[in-house]
Design a protein around this motif. Structure first.
Motif, PDB file in Angstrom:
ATOM      1  N   PRO A  75       7.933 -32.512   8.817  1.00 16.57           N
ATOM      2  CA  PRO A  75       8.092 -30.268   9.479  1.00 16.57           C
ATOM      3  C   PRO A  75       9.128 -30.532  10.492  1.00 16.57           C
ATOM      4  O   PRO A  75       9.517 -31.082  10.908  1.00 16.57           O
ATOM      5  CB  PRO A  75       6.703 -29.692   9.476  1.00 16.57           C
ATOM      6  CG  PRO A  75       5.651 -31.489   9.796  1.00 16.57           C
ATOM      7  CD  PRO A  75       6.507 -33.043   9.314  1.00 16.57           C
ATOM      8  N   LYS A  76       9.650 -29.181  10.184  1.00 17.53           N
ATOM      9  CA  LYS A  76      10.636 -28.662  11.758  1.00 17.53           C
ATOM     10  C   LYS A  76       9.407 -28.513  12.856  1.00 17.53           C
ATOM     11  O   LYS A  76       9.945 -28.376  14.170  1.00 17.53           O
ATOM     12  CB  LYS A  76      10.894 -27.308  11.227  1.00 17.53           C
ATOM     13  CG  LYS A  76      12.329 -27.977  10.450  1.00 17.53           C
ATOM     14  CD  LYS A  76      13.413 -26.841  10.542  1.00 17.53           C
ATOM     15  CE  LYS A  76      14.008 -27.500   9.033  1.00 17.53           C
ATOM     16  NZ  LYS A  76      14.924 -26.413   8.615  1.00 17.53           N
ATOM     17  N   ALA A  92      -2.554 -22.382   4.509  1.00 12.72           N
ATOM     18  CA  ALA A  92      -2.003 -23.501   3.850  1.00 12.72           C
ATOM     19  C   ALA A  92      -0.506 -22.954   3.308  1.00 12.72           C
ATOM     20  O   ALA A  92       0.605 -22.676   3.197  1.00 12.72           O
ATOM     21  CB  ALA A  92      -2.927 -24.307   2.617  1.00 12.72           C
ATOM     22  N   VAL A  93      -1.116 -21.429   2.620  1.00  8.89           N
ATOM     23  CA  VAL A  93       0.013 -20.656   1.708  1.00  8.89           C
ATOM     24  C   VAL A  93       0.988 -20.068   2.721  1.00  8.89           C
ATOM     25  O   VAL A  93       1.906 -20.710   2.736  1.00  8.89           O
ATOM     26  CB  VAL A  93      -0.944 -19.122   1.182  1.00  8.89           C
ATOM     27  CG1 VAL A  93       0.918 -18.468   0.643  1.00  8.89           C
ATOM     28  CG2 VAL A  93      -1.396 -19.835  -0.335  1.00  8.89           C
ATOM     29  N   GLU A  94       0.347 -19.519   4.217  1.00  5.19           N
ATOM     30  CA  GLU A  94       1.165 -19.380   5.132  1.00  5.19           C
ATOM     31  C   GLU A  94       1.789 -20.372   5.776  1.00  5.19           C
ATOM     32  O   GLU A  94       2.960 -20.255   6.268  1.00  5.19           O
ATOM     33  CB  GLU A  94       0.381 -18.195   6.114  1.00  5.19           C
ATOM     34  CG  GLU A  94       0.000 -17.498   5.509  1.00  5.19           C
ATOM     35  CD  GLU A  94       0.207 -16.164   5.535  1.00  5.19           C
ATOM     36  OE1 GLU A  94       1.464 -15.738   5.979  1.00  5.19           O
ATOM     37  OE2 GLU A  94       0.037 -15.212   4.861  1.00  5.19           O
ATOM     38  N   SER A  95       1.865 -21.361   5.171  1.00  6.16           N
ATOM     39  CA  SER A  95       2.362 -22.995   6.107  1.00  6.16           C
ATOM     40  C   SER A  95       3.217 -22.949   5.439  1.00  6.16           C
ATOM     41  O   SER A  95       4.074 -23.786   5.863  1.00  6.16           O
ATOM     42  CB  SER A  95       1.602 -23.916   6.589  1.00  6.16           C
ATOM     43  OG  SER A  95       1.244 -24.553   5.132  1.00  6.16           O
ATOM     44  N   ALA A 133       2.665 -24.410   2.816  1.00  4.17           N
ATOM     45  CA  ALA A 133       2.038 -25.604   1.671  1.00  4.17           C
ATOM     46  C   ALA A 133       1.493 -24.584   0.328  1.00  4.17           C
ATOM     47  O   ALA A 133       1.722 -25.370  -0.895  1.00  4.17           O
ATOM     48  CB  ALA A 133       1.318 -26.966   1.834  1.00  4.17           C
ATOM     49  N   GLY A 134       1.352 -23.545   0.015  1.00  4.10           N
ATOM     50  CA  GLY A 134       0.922 -23.023  -0.916  1.00  4.10           C
ATOM     51  C   GLY A 134       1.604 -22.060  -1.536  1.00  4.10           C
ATOM     52  O   GLY A 134       2.486 -21.510  -1.319  1.00  4.10           O
ATOM     53  N   TYR A 165       7.462 -29.195   1.061  1.00  3.72           N
ATOM     54  CA  TYR A 165       6.588 -30.324   0.270  1.00  3.72           C
ATOM     55  C   TYR A 165       6.836 -30.732   2.260  1.00  3.72           C
ATOM     56  O   TYR A 165       6.116 -31.447   2.338  1.00  3.72           O
ATOM     57  CB  TYR A 165       7.619 -31.228  -0.328  1.00  3.72           C
ATOM     58  CG  TYR A 165       7.574 -30.328  -1.588  1.00  3.72           C
ATOM     59  CD1 TYR A 165       7.033 -30.850  -2.509  1.00  3.72           C
ATOM     60  CD2 TYR A 165       8.722 -29.934  -2.248  1.00  3.72           C
ATOM     61  CE1 TYR A 165       6.140 -30.423  -3.808  1.00  3.72           C
ATOM     62  CE2 TYR A 165       9.167 -29.687  -3.516  1.00  3.72           C
ATOM     63  CZ  TYR A 165       8.022 -29.709  -3.643  1.00  3.72           C
ATOM     64  OH  TYR A 165       7.462 -28.958  -5.582  1.00  3.72           O
ATOM     65  N   ALA A 166       7.217 -30.496   3.066  1.00  9.86           N
ATOM     66  CA  ALA A 166       6.507 -30.876   3.702  1.00  9.86           C
ATOM     67  C   ALA A 166       5.361 -30.549   5.099  1.00  9.86           C
ATOM     68  O   ALA A 166       5.271 -30.684   6.354  1.00  9.86           O
ATOM     69  CB  ALA A 166       8.155 -31.154   5.403  1.00  9.86           C
ATOM     70  N   ALA A 167       4.775 -28.982   4.826  1.00 14.60           N
ATOM     71  CA  ALA A 167       4.477 -27.944   5.246  1.00 14.60           C
ATOM     72  C   ALA A 167       2.537 -28.475   4.663  1.00 14.60           C
ATOM     73  O   ALA A 167       2.728 -29.547   3.400  1.00 14.60           O
ATOM     74  CB  ALA A 167       4.524 -26.910   4.761  1.00 14.60           C
ATOM     75  N   GLY A 168       1.607 -27.945   5.649  1.00 14.67           N
ATOM     76  CA  GLY A 168       0.449 -28.340   5.253  1.00 14.67           C
ATOM     77  C   GLY A 168      -0.222 -28.515   6.225  1.00 14.67           C
ATOM     78  O   GLY A 168      -0.230 -28.277   7.399  1.00 14.67           O
TER      79      GLY A 168
END
Length: 112
Positions: free
Chosen positions: A11-12, A37-40, A42-43, A53-56
């Motif tokens: 993740p950045k 999770a969607v906002e990050s 990841a969803g 794929y780096a989000a979560g």
């Protein structure tokens, strides 16, 4: 990859969500955590939306855990500070901190 996680996308931004008050985690709204999770990144809302794929989100506390004000309760991984802040808003609304420790049921263990 199992031996070296650095081979995964990284993740950045890494953003720590802190408890607003001291007390106990009384409840968590799973739908709001999912929206975080969607906002990050990841969803997704629609199946055509891209995934990062780096989000979560890594949850640091569970229902029944004691927390102290400003203690980390979750960590958001995302591509930007703006996405982290949007996810934090949903997480803060999802996590209820109360003065009394709630009765916590034991998790269900399925053995096959």
């Amino acid at each position: 990859i199992i031996d070296d996680y650095t081979l995964f996308a990284q993740p950045k931004e890494i953003y720590t969500v802190k408890a607003r008050t001291s007390g106990y985690i009384v409840s968590m709204d799973c739908a709001q955590i999912g929206r975080a999770a969607v906002e990050s990144g990841a969803g997704r809302i629609r199946k055509t939306d891209p995934l990062d794929y780096a989000a979560g989100i890594i949850m640091k506390k569970r229902i029944g855990d004691a927390v102290v004000k400003d203690e980390p309760i979750a960590v958001i991984h995302s591509a930007s500070v703006e996405k982290c802040r949007a996810a934090e808003s949903f997480l803060q609304n999802a996590i209820c901190i109360g003065a009394e420790k709630p009765a916590v049921e034991k998790p269900i263990l399925l053995v096959t």
